[in-house]
Design an enzyme around this catalytic site. Structure first.
Site, mmCIF file in Angstrom:
data_model
loop_
_atom_site.group_PDB
_atom_site.id
_atom_site.type_symbol
_atom_site.label_atom_id
_atom_site.label_comp_id
_atom_site.label_asym_id
_atom_site.label_seq_id
_atom_site.Cartn_x
_atom_site.Cartn_y
_atom_site.Cartn_z
ATOM 1 N N GLY A 200 14.301 13.405 53.952
ATOM 2 C CA GLY A 200 15.509 12.740 53.493
ATOM 3 C C GLY A 200 16.741 13.629 53.475
ATOM 4 N N GLY B 12 9.551 12.465 53.543
ATOM 5 C CA GLY B 12 9.655 11.074 53.979
ATOM 6 C C GLY B 12 9.616 10.923 55.478
ATOM 7 N N GLU C 160 7.914 17.803 47.856
ATOM 8 C CA GLU C 160 8.870 17.239 46.909
ATOM 9 C C GLU C 160 8.750 17.781 45.489
ATOM 10 O OE1 GLU C 160 8.183 14.132 50.134
ATOM 11 O OE2 GLU C 160 6.985 15.584 49.006
ATOM 12 N N ASP D 218 6.638 10.734 47.625
ATOM 13 C CA ASP D 218 7.121 9.356 47.677
ATOM 14 C C ASP D 218 6.833 8.736 49.038
ATOM 15 O OD1 ASP D 218 8.969 10.857 49.115
ATOM 16 O OD2 ASP D 218 10.669 9.646 48.487
#
Length: 402
Positions: free
Chosen positions: A91, A138, A161, A169
């Site tokens: 991300g 991601g 993360e 996630d």
């Protein structure tokens, strides 16, 4: 490799009247290229200078293409690749950081990303990911769920993360929790990297193809012009190699990993890992243990609980849970560690985050409970499970947009 851009695929959430955080746009440079080649559809993530990081624009374009092509009777095979040396490094952390002072400035992109993840996992057409390089955070959510995911000797995977105060996630609390033994907890908490051979061995990718053969494989799949799974698999296997794990691979340390990462708490996991590190022949543990101890205590505790819950949850439950966690973490419900982690990693680049609280025993279970609390029903992520309304539940039709 740019360490600054490996990371998280979500953003900040909630009041829809606030504009989304701004992202830097280069004129005339498409973030995602979608090509229609007879019965084949080709997606190219096209931000090579930024390691194909996932921004709001990327999420919107991916969703648009995938919905259109799933409904298109002429589309049979979907290929996805990244331009340059990365597949996708995750991300756009700077976008999230820039929106930290605007309440829920990235709500829309977060909602859209989790909603998209469900559709990638459950897509109705044959998908092939050609993963030539970095695939982290991601970004890996665009690789792992595919029917076929092809990796190379240059592929690098990680879910780091927790180290910046976030959580695994984009469906990875489901994916990692369903790996054999306690490998999922190990990958989630340490952010350990896996190479292409390890990804295939762990079941996170389907085939290993040498990088030099990847362009030819792409051409063959396009010329195949079919979504027949057997034909696609056979074509990939013509190029693929059966690779043996390196002797020092972490996947050969599974007994130690299972012993340490089966413990009930993060503190007990670290204590057990420390004990193993002191034994002869376990030098591989040192760097991982050092990183574990430097990670956000809050991020570690949330991540471990999320993985453990994921063992008992189906994919939709995991995505809804991760959506809540993302919103609450980035709303700084119990800590601002995620912004401090991004600052230390990508803004000031001093790699010296000051966590709040700074140690595990100050992160009470009652605090962690808060970020897991369900939202009222209309504010939950809408997973359109019934087939007849498969593409419903979009952000535009959610309570947030209204």
């Amino acid at each position: 490799m740019k360490e600054v851009e490996f990371a998280v695929s979500s953003g900040i959430i909630s009041f829809p009247t606030i504009p989304m955080a701004k992202e830097v746009v280069v004129p005339d440079e498409p973030f995602v290229i979608g090509e229609e080649l007879d019965h084949v559809r080709l997606i190219t993530l096209n931000r090579p200078r930024h390691l194909n990081i996932i921004s709001s624009k990327v999420v919107s374009l991916l969703a648009e293409y995938l919905e259109k092509w799933e409904k298109d009777e002429q589309a049979a095979l979907i290929l996805i690749k990244g331009a340059g040396r990365a597949f996708s490094a995750g991300g756009d952390l700077k976008m999230f950081y820039d929106g930290r002072k605007s309440k829920d400035s990235c709500l829309e992109v977060v909602y859209r990303m989790y909603w998209l993840c469900y559709h990638i996992h459950t897509y109705k057409k044959t998908q092939v990911a050609l993963v030539q390089g970095i695939s982290m955070g991601g970004g890996a959510s665009l690789m792992v769920p595919m029917k076929f995911s092809v990796v190379t000797e240059k592929t690098v995977f990680a879910t780091p993360e927790a180290s910046i105060g976030f959580h695994v996630d984009c469906g990875f609390s489901y994916v990692l929790s369903h790996l054999p033994g306690h490998l999922g907890e190990f990958l989630a908490l340490t952010g350990a990297r896996l190479n292409g051979k390890e990804l295939v061995a762990a079941g996170l990718a389907t085939h290993f193809v040498p990088l030099e053969k990847l362009p030819e494989l792409e051409k063959r799949l396009i010329s195949l012009n079919s979504g027949d799974e057997k034909a696609v698999k056979s074509t990939i296997e013509e190029f693929s190699l059966n690779m043996q794990l390196d002797e020092d691979s972490v996947l050969n340390k599974k007994p130690i990993i299972d012993e340490c990462f089966s413990k009930g708490t993060v503190a007990d996991i670290i204590k057990s890992f420390e004990a193993e590190a002191s034994k002869e022949g376990n030098g591989w543990i040192g760097p991982l243990l050092k990183g574990l101890k430097r990670s956000s205590p809050t991020g570690l505790k949330i991540t471990l609980r999320s993985i453990r819950e994921g063992r008992k949850q189906m994919l939709p439950e995991c995505l809804k849970k991760e959506f809540r966690l993302t919103m609450n973490i980035l709303r700084t419900s119990i800590s601002a560690d995620v912004y401090e982690g991004i600052r230390a990693l990508t803004i000031d680049k001093d790699n010296a985050p000051k966590w709040d609280p700074p140690v595990l025993d100050q992160v009470g279970d009652e605090k962690v409970d808060l970020v897991f609390q369900p939202f009222q029903e209309d504010l939950e992520l809408k997973i359109p499970e019934p087939e007849q309304c498969r593409w419903d539940g979009k952000y535009e039709n959610s309570a947030y947009a209204n």
